[in-house]
Motif scaffolding. Structure first.
Motif, short mmCIF file in Angstrom:
data_model
loop_
_atom_site.label_atom_id
_atom_site.label_comp_id
_atom_site.label_asym_id
_atom_site.label_seq_id
_atom_site.Cartn_x
_atom_site.Cartn_y
_atom_site.Cartn_z
N LEU A 191 67.98 73.94 67.18
CA LEU A 191 69.00 74.00 67.69
C LEU A 191 68.78 75.07 68.58
CD1 LEU A 191 72.40 74.27 65.72
CD2 LEU A 191 71.91 75.65 67.43
N MET A 192 68.28 76.27 68.47
CA MET A 192 68.30 77.24 69.62
C MET A 192 67.34 77.01 70.77
SD MET A 192 67.45 80.89 67.28
CE MET A 192 67.44 82.08 68.66
N LYS A 193 66.28 76.12 70.64
CA LYS A 193 65.47 75.69 71.52
C LYS A 193 66.29 74.50 72.49
CE LYS A 193 61.09 76.04 69.40
NZ LYS A 193 59.80 75.56 68.86
N ASN A 194 67.01 73.60 71.92
CA ASN A 194 67.90 72.57 72.48
C ASN A 194 69.05 73.49 73.11
OD1 ASN A 194 66.65 70.60 71.76
ND2 ASN A 194 67.66 70.32 69.83
N SER A 195 69.73 74.49 72.68
CA SER A 195 70.67 75.18 73.21
C SER A 195 70.12 75.99 74.66
CB SER A 195 71.13 76.27 72.39
OG SER A 195 72.30 76.86 72.98
N ASN A 196 69.00 76.64 74.49
CA ASN A 196 68.29 77.56 75.55
C ASN A 196 68.11 76.26 76.77
OD1 ASN A 196 68.44 79.67 74.17
ND2 ASN A 196 66.26 79.54 73.50
N LYS A 197 67.59 75.28 76.42
CA LYS A 197 67.29 74.56 77.42
C LYS A 197 68.35 73.69 78.07
CE LYS A 197 64.72 69.96 78.02
NZ LYS A 197 63.72 68.86 77.31
N TYR A 198 69.42 73.63 77.35
CA TYR A 198 70.73 72.92 77.72
C TYR A 198 71.36 73.87 78.88
CZ TYR A 198 75.35 71.33 78.26
OH TYR A 198 76.53 70.79 78.85
N PHE A 199 71.44 75.28 78.50
CA PHE A 199 72.27 76.21 79.38
C PHE A 199 71.25 76.69 80.58
CE2 PHE A 199 74.85 76.52 75.58
CZ PHE A 199 76.16 76.46 76.19
N GLU A 200 69.84 76.59 80.48
CA GLU A 200 69.12 76.80 81.63
C GLU A 200 69.33 75.85 82.53
OE1 GLU A 200 65.13 77.08 80.21
OE2 GLU A 200 65.32 79.01 79.44
N ASN A 201 69.75 74.67 82.52
CA ASN A 201 69.91 73.78 83.26
C ASN A 201 71.49 73.53 83.71
OD1 ASN A 201 67.23 72.78 83.34
ND2 ASN A 201 67.58 71.81 81.66
N ASP A 211 63.91 77.68 54.16
CA ASP A 211 63.13 77.38 55.33
C ASP A 211 63.37 76.12 55.97
OD1 ASP A 211 61.44 79.45 54.53
OD2 ASP A 211 60.25 78.31 52.72
N SER A 212 64.04 74.96 55.39
CA SER A 212 64.26 73.66 55.88
C SER A 212 65.40 74.26 57.15
CB SER A 212 64.87 72.73 55.40
OG SER A 212 65.97 72.98 54.61
N THR A 213 66.61 75.14 56.83
CA THR A 213 67.61 75.59 57.68
C THR A 213 67.02 76.35 58.73
OG1 THR A 213 69.01 75.25 55.83
CG2 THR A 213 69.80 76.46 57.72
N TYR A 214 65.99 77.25 58.36
CA TYR A 214 65.19 77.96 59.66
C TYR A 214 64.67 76.92 60.52
CZ TYR A 214 62.37 81.30 61.69
OH TYR A 214 61.64 82.46 62.51
N LEU A 215 64.03 76.08 60.20
CA LEU A 215 63.45 75.15 61.13
C LEU A 215 64.46 74.39 61.85
CD1 LEU A 215 60.59 73.54 58.91
CD2 LEU A 215 60.24 75.31 60.88
N HIS A 216 65.64 74.09 61.07
CA HIS A 216 66.57 73.41 61.87
C HIS A 216 67.50 74.20 62.91
CE1 HIS A 216 70.31 71.19 62.51
NE2 HIS A 216 71.11 72.32 62.19
N LEU A 217 67.44 75.61 62.58
CA LEU A 217 68.17 76.42 63.43
C LEU A 217 67.07 76.70 64.80
CD1 LEU A 217 69.59 79.03 61.01
CD2 LEU A 217 70.76 77.45 62.64
#
Length: 334
Positions: A278-288, A269-275
């Motif tokens: 990570l996915m949100k940060n990655s999506n945001k980074y590449f959108e810009n 569960d803790s790794t799921y939240l971490h991932l």
């Protein structure tokens, strides 16, 4: 009045051999300094190596009989500075009056011996301080030169060992590192995964494996070329490294656009939240970025003792990653 210094040259030479014959490298330098302190009836002895040259203004202390001596110091304001004119320096009295960095000490006399390399360049020195006003016997100069020559060989040995160790570490890093992303490579992933699996089997620890694939990576290569694809991999790996939980996660590029994260002492569960973060940060980074929206498909599994071997775990994570792709991508399946 200066105090005379009496000693037996034969006994002095004998003590050199006895005290230092069984030592090399750092141990030799330590034993040499300790023996010099005893032989010269000194209050402080230290052995240095020059940090800079032409002129030498700063030295590294390889060993000092007093632990309060700093690991490095500037020579100006000390009698040691005179030794780097490549000469033996003997000062009979008033060291603490004539050198401003010694004013807080009780040192009266100083004896300094240069350590020269094969081209007669001063690469370090031996410092001998005493709280007494005294003049050393002339024979002690010969003893000091013998020590100096032996110490030079050990300094050379230490530098060679350090260089070899540096090369060994660089070669070791090359064998476990992906050259493009500077994350761990597939070879190291297999070894790490196997070791972690054995730890889980033996001990009551938790661990997870995340299998990550960059969605539609072929389209990125088709649109931006392989150089563009490589830049995406590098930038994505940097995001992974920035998001790494210290002491928990290790990142591996296992081929193409596929990455794995091994997490120790982490629940599913803790790794799921971490991932998710990570996915949100990655999506945001590449959108810009110039590459536009880039998403991830992730398979997440927990190490269990019931599995036969780590390969079963990797296969399960791989299948879950493909489930994430079939379910629409940009998701995590656990």
């Amino acid at each position: 009045m200066n105090k005379a210094f009496d000693f037996n040259p034969y006994e002095a030479l004998k003590s050199i051999l006895e005290a230092t014959s069984l030592h090399i490298g750092k141990n030799f330098i330590k034993s040499a300094a300790d023996e010099i302190k005893k032989l010269y009836k000194a209050d402080l002895v230290f052995i240095t190596k020059a940090i800079n040259f032409n002129p030498t203004t700063k030295v590294e202390v390889l060993y000092a009989t007093d632990k309060k001596i700093p690991k490095e110091f500037e020579l100006v304001g000390t009698p040691c500075e005179l030794v780097f004119e490549n000469k033996i320096v003997e000062i009979y009295e008033n060291v603490n009056k004539d050198f401003y960095k010694e004013k807080s000490t009780d040192f009266q006399s100083f004896y300094g011996i240069p350590i020269n390399n094969k081209t007669n360049e001063c690469i370090g020195h031996i410092s001998i301080f005493s709280k007494e006003k005294r003049k050393l016997a002339k024979e002690l100069e010969d003893i000091a030169i013998i020590y100096s020559c032996k110490i030079e060989r050990e300094i050379f040995r230490l530098e060679l060992e350090m260089e070899n160790e540096k090369i060994r570490k660089e070669l070791e890093k090359l064998t476990i590192t992906d050259p493009l992303t500077n994350t761990y490579n597939r070879r190291h992933f297999i070894n790490s995964c196997s070791d972690l699996f054995q730890q889980v089997k033996r001990c009551d620890i938790k661990a997870t494996l995340a299998y990550i694939d960059i969605d539609d990576f072929k389209k990125i290569n088709d649109r931006f070329g392989h150089d563009g694809g490589d830049k995406v991999l590098i930038e994505f790996s940097n995001i992974l490294k920035e998001q790494t939980r210290k002491g928990i996660d290790k990142i591996y590029r296992i081929g193409g656009e596929e990455f794995c994260i091994l997490s120790i002492n982490a629940t599913l569960d803790s790794t799921y939240l971490h991932l998710n973060r990570l996915m949100k940060n990655s999506n945001k980074y590449f959108e810009n970025s110039q590459y536009g929206k880039i998403t991830l498909s992730v398979g997440l599994v927990e190490f269990t003792k019931e599995l036969e071997n780590f390969n079963d775990l990797v296969n399960i994570a791989d299948k879950k990653m493909y489930e994430a792709k079939k379910s629409g991508k940009n998701t995590i399946v656990k």
